[in-house]
Scaffold this active site. Sequence first.
Site, PDB file in Angstrom:
ATOM      1  N   HIS A 136       0.506  -1.113  -0.078  1.00 12.59           N
ATOM      2  CA  HIS A 136       0.086  -0.359  -0.171  1.00 12.59           C
ATOM      3  C   HIS A 136       1.009   1.023  -0.362  1.00 12.59           C
ATOM      4  O   HIS A 136       0.166   2.623  -0.757  1.00 12.59           O
ATOM      5  CB  HIS A 136      -0.728  -0.038   1.154  1.00 12.59           C
ATOM      6  CG  HIS A 136      -0.443   0.343   2.138  1.00 12.59           C
ATOM      7  ND1 HIS A 136      -0.414  -0.746   3.829  1.00 12.59           N
ATOM      8  CD2 HIS A 136      -0.015   1.499   2.949  1.00 12.59           C
ATOM      9  CE1 HIS A 136       0.519  -0.573   4.412  1.00 12.59           C
ATOM     10  NE2 HIS A 136       0.263   1.205   4.084  1.00 12.59           N
ATOM     11  N   ASP A 166       0.738  -7.640   1.247  1.00 13.18           N
ATOM     12  CA  ASP A 166       0.515  -6.167   1.874  1.00 13.18           C
ATOM     13  C   ASP A 166       1.804  -6.060   1.464  1.00 13.18           C
ATOM     14  O   ASP A 166       2.196  -5.670   1.963  1.00 13.18           O
ATOM     15  CB  ASP A 166      -0.099  -5.858   2.479  1.00 13.18           C
ATOM     16  CG  ASP A 166      -0.483  -4.237   2.770  1.00 13.18           C
ATOM     17  OD1 ASP A 166       0.242  -3.603   1.993  1.00 13.18           O
ATOM     18  OD2 ASP A 166      -1.078  -3.537   3.849  1.00 13.18           O
ATOM     19  N   SER A 240       4.917   2.320   8.234  1.00 11.00           N
ATOM     20  CA  SER A 240       4.492   2.008   7.214  1.00 11.00           C
ATOM     21  C   SER A 240       5.417   1.126   6.174  1.00 11.00           C
ATOM     22  O   SER A 240       6.102   2.051   5.866  1.00 11.00           O
ATOM     23  CB  SER A 240       2.811   1.803   6.268  1.00 11.00           C
ATOM     24  OG  SER A 240       2.901   2.023   7.126  1.00 11.00           O
TER      25      SER A 240
END
Length: 501
Positions: A136, A166, A240
């Site tokens: 993402h 992911d 992230s």
Amino acid sequence: MSIDPGGEVVESRAVNGAINRFAVLVGVFALSLGAAWWLRHNLMKPDDPDVGGSAITLADQPVIAPGSLPALEQLNRESMELAAAVTPSVVSIDTEGVEAVRQLTMAGIRERLRKTQGLGSGVIVSKEGHVVTNHHVIAGKQRYWVTTHDKRRFLATKVGEDVGLDIAILKINSDGREFKPLTFGNSDDAAVGSLVFAIGNPFGLGETFTAGRISARERSISDTQRDLIQTDAAINPGNSGGPLVNINGEVIGINVAIFSQDRQAPGSHGIGFAIPSNDVKATLESIRLRGVPAIGYLGVQLDQLTPVSRRLANFNGEYGLLVLKVTPDSPAEKCGLKKRDVITSVNNETVINLTQLMTLVKRSKKGDELNIRVWRQDKEVALKAVIEDRANVPFYQQEDYDGRLSVDRVKDLSQLKLRSLSTEERARGGLGVMVTEVPEGSTYHGYLLPGDLIYSLNQQPVLDLEHCWSLLAEKAAERVRLGCIRRGKRYRIELPVLRKP
């Protein structure tokens, strides 16, 4: 001319009044000065005449004498050593891309392109400069810039991705320069209560090192993302893709999400999640060997139970999935699954929904065994399926499995020849891919022409050549609508469904 006989008296009185007023003012001023002097030297007199205020005596010794707490001092030194050892392998990632935005104008609805930017973190896992991050972080972007610990900035290339997990893999374009990688640890050994450290680029501030513990394991925060590690190490937006490391500096997870009730200003609430390193390492190895992640294959089409299907199967259980179709020569057929079976559990885990089971299958490795219990004709049956690798499954089985085509099959069936846009074309704001050849007899002959610019597919902007083929592969078994520019005019073209010969 007349003379006031009392004029001298009046003038004398005026002069005397002025003198009296001046004297009063002088007296008031003198009284004020005196009062101020008395207050300063009596009521406001400092204790120490050498200081212009109250006395200040600073402590010159810590409350705990150095060396009194050797365990904490050792922990502090080791924490600093760990931070110094792992942070050189953590990078910041800046992304650039474009997206199509619809606007309502006097002439109707038109599309314009808007530049987008994003940021995240990553960790170097090979000396050649392979970087693991979250999918993402780079999704929908065209360019990726990696900034290393020593503030060097490199352009990176996407090597592969696993959207379901992911995870994305980037390769730093560095002309042969070697990097310092971190080692993957065994996430299965990461027990609840273990000390962990999260490193990343929160809010774009740069390298940040936070400490915490593993709070829980096998957490599920959505239907598509399961079995995450939960930690109370501070993780914020921008973290992230950064690593979660153990006390040995080994990567045991990739930070992926946080729990925050404030959607407008999300931040750390002591609940963060990381993808286990064993899953990440398996995906990385599969991408390295074949360019695609390993995806387990069972070969069965399923559906949620309805009141009608429950009656037909005479099934009264609370949870289960109905088998609609079993692909020939698939693991499902080999293990004995049949149409109209109701799958109730897999590996002693109750099957609640379709996403749960498909996630379990796709994450299984070739050779893994699934113990499946089904309801069939008023009795329960136990079966054992051996998972295969979807990449090794013949095309027709894959098509029956999920209705999608592989990229290679789309290229074969469509026979399209496409090219990426040149640097000059992109500099002028170009987006998409150019059609260079549509052979006679191909599926799309008569629909597309050489020179057509494909800029969108099913209302999604086409970013580059790789993105275009992946979108076609995903939608080729369905209805495909292209946004196309031909000789300066925009067209909407509906393509036929690709079918195998």
